[in-house]
Design a protein around this motif. Structure first.
Motif, PDB file in Angstrom:
ATOM      1  N   ASN A  43       0.810  -1.214   0.000  1.00 36.81           N
ATOM      2  CA  ASN A  43       0.000   0.000   0.000  1.00 36.81           C
ATOM      3  C   ASN A  43       0.848   1.271   0.000  1.00 36.81           C
ATOM      4  OD1 ASN A  43      -2.783  -1.200   0.281  1.00 36.81           O
ATOM      5  ND2 ASN A  43      -1.769  -2.109   2.051  1.00 36.81           N
ATOM      6  N   GLY A  44       2.130   1.126  -0.211  1.00 37.00           N
ATOM      7  CA  GLY A  44       2.981   2.301  -0.328  1.00 37.00           C
ATOM      8  C   GLY A  44       3.162   3.082   0.954  1.00 37.00           C
ATOM      9  N   ASN A  45       2.981   2.444   2.116  1.00 34.62           N
ATOM     10  CA  ASN A  45       3.168   3.208   3.355  1.00 34.62           C
ATOM     11  C   ASN A  45       4.656   3.455   3.589  1.00 34.62           C
ATOM     12  OD1 ASN A  45       4.495   1.271   5.182  1.00 34.62           O
ATOM     13  ND2 ASN A  45       2.590   0.109   5.084  1.00 34.62           N
ATOM     14  N   GLU A  46       4.939   4.327   4.516  1.00 33.81           N
ATOM     15  CA  GLU A  46       6.322   4.701   4.804  1.00 33.81           C
ATOM     16  C   GLU A  46       6.727   4.252   6.198  1.00 33.81           C
ATOM     17  OE1 GLU A  46       6.712   8.855   4.100  1.00 33.81           O
ATOM     18  OE2 GLU A  46       6.181   8.711   1.968  1.00 33.81           O
ATOM     19  N   ALA A  47       6.112   3.168   6.648  1.00 32.62           N
ATOM     20  CA  ALA A  47       6.386   2.709   8.003  1.00 32.62           C
ATOM     21  C   ALA A  47       7.804   2.180   8.148  1.00 32.62           C
ATOM     22  CB  ALA A  47       5.381   1.630   8.400  1.00 32.62           C
ATOM     23  N   GLY A  48       8.315   1.530   7.101  1.00 34.87           N
ATOM     24  CA  GLY A  48       9.653   0.968   7.154  1.00 34.87           C
ATOM     25  C   GLY A  48       9.726  -0.249   8.047  1.00 34.87           C
ATOM     26  N   GLY A  49      10.900  -0.868   8.085  1.00 38.88           N
ATOM     27  CA  GLY A  49      11.088  -2.033   8.937  1.00 38.88           C
ATOM     28  C   GLY A  49      12.283  -2.850   8.495  1.00 38.88           C
ATOM     29  N   THR A  50      12.535  -3.883   9.241  1.00 39.78           N
ATOM     30  CA  THR A  50      13.647  -4.779   8.938  1.00 39.78           C
ATOM     31  C   THR A  50      13.150  -6.219   8.956  1.00 39.78           C
ATOM     32  OG1 THR A  50      14.245  -4.914  11.276  1.00 39.78           O
ATOM     33  CG2 THR A  50      15.357  -3.234   9.930  1.00 39.78           C
ATOM     34  N   ILE A  51      13.828  -7.064   8.197  1.00 38.60           N
ATOM     35  CA  ILE A  51      13.498  -8.491   8.204  1.00 38.60           C
ATOM     36  C   ILE A  51      14.697  -9.275   8.708  1.00 38.60           C
ATOM     37  CG2 ILE A  51      11.812  -8.313   6.343  1.00 38.60           C
ATOM     38  CD1 ILE A  51      13.906  -9.490   4.467  1.00 38.60           C
ATOM     39  N   THR A  79       9.298  -0.430  11.677  1.00 33.58           N
ATOM     40  CA  THR A  79      10.004   0.688  12.314  1.00 33.58           C
ATOM     41  C   THR A  79       9.022   1.655  12.949  1.00 33.58           C
ATOM     42  OG1 THR A  79      11.836   0.528  10.752  1.00 33.58           O
ATOM     43  CG2 THR A  79      11.565   2.626  11.900  1.00 33.58           C
ATOM     44  N   ASN A  80       7.956   1.996  12.226  1.00 35.01           N
ATOM     45  CA  ASN A  80       6.940   2.920  12.721  1.00 35.01           C
ATOM     46  C   ASN A  80       5.585   2.238  12.688  1.00 35.01           C
ATOM     47  OD1 ASN A  80       8.661   5.333  13.025  1.00 35.01           O
ATOM     48  ND2 ASN A  80       8.840   5.161  10.805  1.00 35.01           N
ATOM     49  N   VAL A  81       4.769   2.458  13.719  1.00 33.14           N
ATOM     50  CA  VAL A  81       3.486   1.763  13.849  1.00 33.14           C
ATOM     51  C   VAL A  81       2.411   2.753  14.286  1.00 33.14           C
ATOM     52  CG1 VAL A  81       4.576  -0.453  14.388  1.00 33.14           C
ATOM     53  CG2 VAL A  81       4.001   1.137  16.253  1.00 33.14           C
ATOM     54  N   VAL A  82       1.167   2.283  14.197  1.00 31.26           N
ATOM     55  CA  VAL A  82       0.030   3.107  14.608  1.00 31.26           C
ATOM     56  C   VAL A  82       0.104   3.393  16.111  1.00 31.26           C
ATOM     57  CG1 VAL A  82      -2.484   3.159  14.856  1.00 31.26           C
ATOM     58  CG2 VAL A  82      -1.447   2.252  12.765  1.00 31.26           C
ATOM     59  N   ASP A  83      -0.101   4.641  16.458  1.00 28.97           N
ATOM     60  CA  ASP A  83      -0.169   5.048  17.861  1.00 28.97           C
ATOM     61  C   ASP A  83      -1.630   4.938  18.282  1.00 28.97           C
ATOM     62  OD1 ASP A  83       0.102   6.100  20.350  1.00 28.97           O
ATOM     63  OD2 ASP A  83       1.061   7.969  19.721  1.00 28.97           O
ATOM     64  N   CYS A  84      -1.952   3.921  19.074  1.00 28.76           N
ATOM     65  CA  CYS A  84      -3.343   3.643  19.427  1.00 28.76           C
ATOM     66  C   CYS A  84      -3.911   4.762  20.320  1.00 28.76           C
ATOM     67  CB  CYS A  84      -3.447   2.304  20.159  1.00 28.76           C
ATOM     68  SG  CYS A  84      -2.921   0.897  19.147  1.00 28.76           S
ATOM     69  N   ALA A  85      -4.937   5.421  19.822  1.00 26.79           N
ATOM     70  CA  ALA A  85      -5.538   6.531  20.564  1.00 26.79           C
ATOM     71  C   ALA A  85      -6.946   6.776  20.040  1.00 26.79           C
ATOM     72  CB  ALA A  85      -4.687   7.798  20.419  1.00 26.79           C
ATOM     73  N   ASP A  86      -7.693   7.636  20.761  1.00 28.99           N
ATOM     74  CA  ASP A  86      -9.061   7.943  20.356  1.00 28.99           C
ATOM     75  C   ASP A  86      -9.093   9.008  19.265  1.00 28.99           C
ATOM     76  OD1 ASP A  86     -10.115   6.127  22.142  1.00 28.99           O
ATOM     77  OD2 ASP A  86     -10.211   7.592  23.768  1.00 28.99           O
ATOM     78  N   GLU A  87      -7.947   9.520  18.920  1.00 29.96           N
ATOM     79  CA  GLU A  87      -7.857  10.465  17.804  1.00 29.96           C
ATOM     80  C   GLU A  87      -6.692  10.044  16.919  1.00 29.96           C
ATOM     81  OE1 GLU A  87      -5.083  11.946  20.906  1.00 29.96           O
ATOM     82  OE2 GLU A  87      -7.177  11.289  20.934  1.00 29.96           O
ATOM     83  N   ILE A  88      -6.715  10.486  15.658  1.00 28.53           N
ATOM     84  CA  ILE A  88      -5.632  10.140  14.734  1.00 28.53           C
ATOM     85  C   ILE A  88      -4.371  10.884  15.150  1.00 28.53           C
ATOM     86  CG2 ILE A  88      -4.805  10.381  12.363  1.00 28.53           C
ATOM     87  CD1 ILE A  88      -7.582   9.782  11.394  1.00 28.53           C
ATOM     88  N   LYS A  89      -3.317  10.111  15.340  1.00 27.64           N
ATOM     89  CA  LYS A  89      -2.014  10.674  15.698  1.00 27.64           C
ATOM     90  C   LYS A  89      -0.976  10.186  14.688  1.00 27.64           C
ATOM     91  CE  LYS A  89      -0.946  10.632  20.070  1.00 27.64           C
ATOM     92  NZ  LYS A  89      -0.668  10.165  21.455  1.00 27.64           N
ATOM     93  N   PRO A  90       0.129  10.883  14.532  1.00 27.72           N
ATOM     94  CA  PRO A  90       1.179  10.414  13.613  1.00 27.72           C
ATOM     95  C   PRO A  90       1.697   9.041  14.060  1.00 27.72           C
ATOM     96  CG  PRO A  90       1.551  12.685  14.281  1.00 27.72           C
ATOM     97  CD  PRO A  90       0.471  12.155  15.173  1.00 27.72           C
ATOM     98  N   LEU A  91       2.247   8.303  13.087  1.00 25.70           N
ATOM     99  CA  LEU A  91       2.879   7.037  13.436  1.00 25.70           C
ATOM    100  C   LEU A  91       3.956   7.258  14.478  1.00 25.70           C
ATOM    101  CD1 LEU A  91       3.316   5.369   9.911  1.00 25.70           C
ATOM    102  CD2 LEU A  91       1.468   5.000  11.563  1.00 25.70           C
ATOM    103  N   LYS A  92       4.129   6.295  15.346  1.00 20.53           N
ATOM    104  CA  LYS A  92       5.136   6.390  16.400  1.00 20.53           C
ATOM    105  C   LYS A  92       6.207   5.333  16.181  1.00 20.53           C
ATOM    106  CE  LYS A  92       3.371   3.038  19.729  1.00 20.53           C
ATOM    107  NZ  LYS A  92       3.149   2.765  21.170  1.00 20.53           N
TER     108      LYS A  92
END
Length: 433
Positions: A198-206, A287-300
């Protein structure tokens, strides 16, 4: 393309003594005095110098791939096996036989010893069971090595000493080429490019890249078949799990190998249930993931340990991004229906961060752009080089159960570069989704 190559056998001093099941004996005369109508013939059969050749350098095959436990030189008159020797003397297998044209065969490391009660057809051209566990035994390996039909014109009046010392057909000295029944499979990966569906910019390592082999044939012919016919009773059931992928694309010779039997069918019967394939597993750490909250926040930044479980957001503003299972459970506080803002539907759980890819058909062929065949040939080395991984893959290992009769498909995410070298060596570049 016919991939079978034969290995030239070099002499290294195996001890040898002629035995024969045809009552062709010397009698009491000295070795240099032959009985009328008899002669000696010697064959070089040694795997000590076998090489796995990769241009421009030569790489030695590992011992288990070339080791002789037992070997038999067989003489046949038509379809009837008439003589067998399994011992050696001064580096050659020697037989006392009659002059004239004879057919010769060789079998190395067989579970079933040939006898003069056998015919060539029943011994070499009938399927025999060979299991994955036998190829996995590198201490006493069971790599069945066989030759095809070799017809030699045997000269009269050659003594045993001459046959042993001889270097050409004039002294009844010959070399018989053989090939392994097994095929060899390795996988390499050097700094794969990670992309997201989906073209996200979360990044990560394998990490921890490994593959499983599935659908290996349970039976093989001792001798190469031309034309090939399907073996009655083949079950396509054995599997070999947990083979590490080498993280050096250029040094495939150090990759951990798995071995399987040839997978060849007659025209147009390659199906998911009778074709050997691989599944690939990696451990992914976002590397970056959803910040679970009741409002939309930037990835953490992800603070979970590598190998932690996660989900992929399937629907919502965060679709295509990752959410860690531990973070979600903390946010839900026991209410499993509660979802963070921007998260509507989640994927199945990627347990322990495991991502799966496949099936990867080892012997893929793409005539006219569609995958219709995936043959695996004996005596052939297949290396699959991973050049790109598109995340997240599947949360569970791909399974063909219920799809056994489906035809193979052409995955658009796989690119193949084919090279054929003795063992034979085959390299394929693959992109995985």
């Amino acid at each position: 393309m016919k991939l079978n190559r034969l290995f030239l056998l070099a002499a290294t001093g195996l001890g040898l003594f002629a035995c024969n099941d045809n009552n062709l004996v010397e009698g009491d005369a000295p070795n240099e005095i032959l009985e009328e109508g008899t002669t000696y013939v010697g064959f070089t059969l040694d795997f000590g110098e076998t090489k796995t050749r990769v241009e421009p350098e030569e790489e030695e095959a590992i011992e288990a791939e070339s080791k002789i436990n037992t070997a038999y030189v067989i003489v046949a008159d038509g379809d009837k096996i008439s003589q067998i020797t399994s011992t050696a003397e001064s580096g050659k297998y020697v037989l006392q036989t009659t002059p004239g044209s004879h057919d010769f065969y060789v079998v190395v490391n067989p579970k079933t010893v040939p006898t003069t009660a056998n015919t060539v057809d029943e011994y070499f051209n009938k399927g025999v069971a060979i299991g994955a566990d036998e190829f996995a035994d590198t201490t006493t390996p069971s790599f069945l090595m066989v030759s095809g039909k070799n017809t030699f014109d045997i000269a009269d009046g050659i003594t045993k000493d001459q046959a042993i010392a001889g270097t050409d057909y004039k002294t009844n000295s010959f070399t018989i080429e053989v090939e392994r029944v097994a095929a060899k499979v390795t996988m390499t990966c050097a700094n794969p490019i990670l992309t997201s569906e989906n073209g996200n910019e979360a990044g990560g390592t394998i990490s921890g890249i490994a593959f499983n082999l599935h659908g290996g044939a349970t039976m093989a012919y001792r001798m190469e078949q031309d034309p090939f016919s399907d073996i009655k009773g083949n079950e396509w059931t054995y599997e070999v799990p947990g083979i590490d992928v080498l993280d050096d694309e250029d040094d495939y010779t150090q990759a951990r190998a798995v071995y399987c039997l040839e997978n060849i069918h007659t025209t147009d019967i390659y199906r998911k249930g009778n074709t050997t394939h691989l599944t690939l597993k990696t451990t992914f750490t976002p590397t970056n993931v959803v910040d679970c909250a009741d409002e939309i926040k930037p990835l953490k930044p992800n603070t979970q340990d590598p190998g932690s479980s996660f989900y992929v957001v399937k629907e919502g503003d965060f679709a295509g991004n990752y959410i860690m299972k531990a973070d979600l459970e903390t946010y839900q506080a026991g209410d499993s229906d509660k979802m963070p803002e921007g998260v509507k539907v989640l994927s199945a759980e990627y347990q322990n961060g495991e991502c799966w890819f496949g099936p990867i058909w080892i012997g893929e062929e793409f005539p006219d752009g569609e995958l219709t065949e995936a043959p695996i040939h004996r005596n052939t080395w297949y290396n699959l080089a991973i050049s790109k991984i598109t995340l997240p893959g599947d949360p569970e290992e791909p399974d063909i159960e219920g799809k056994e009769e489906e035809p193979l498909y052409t995955p658009t995410n796989v690119t193949i570069t084919l090279s054929v070298l003795p063992w034979h060596f085959i390299e394929r570049e693959i992109n995985l989704h």
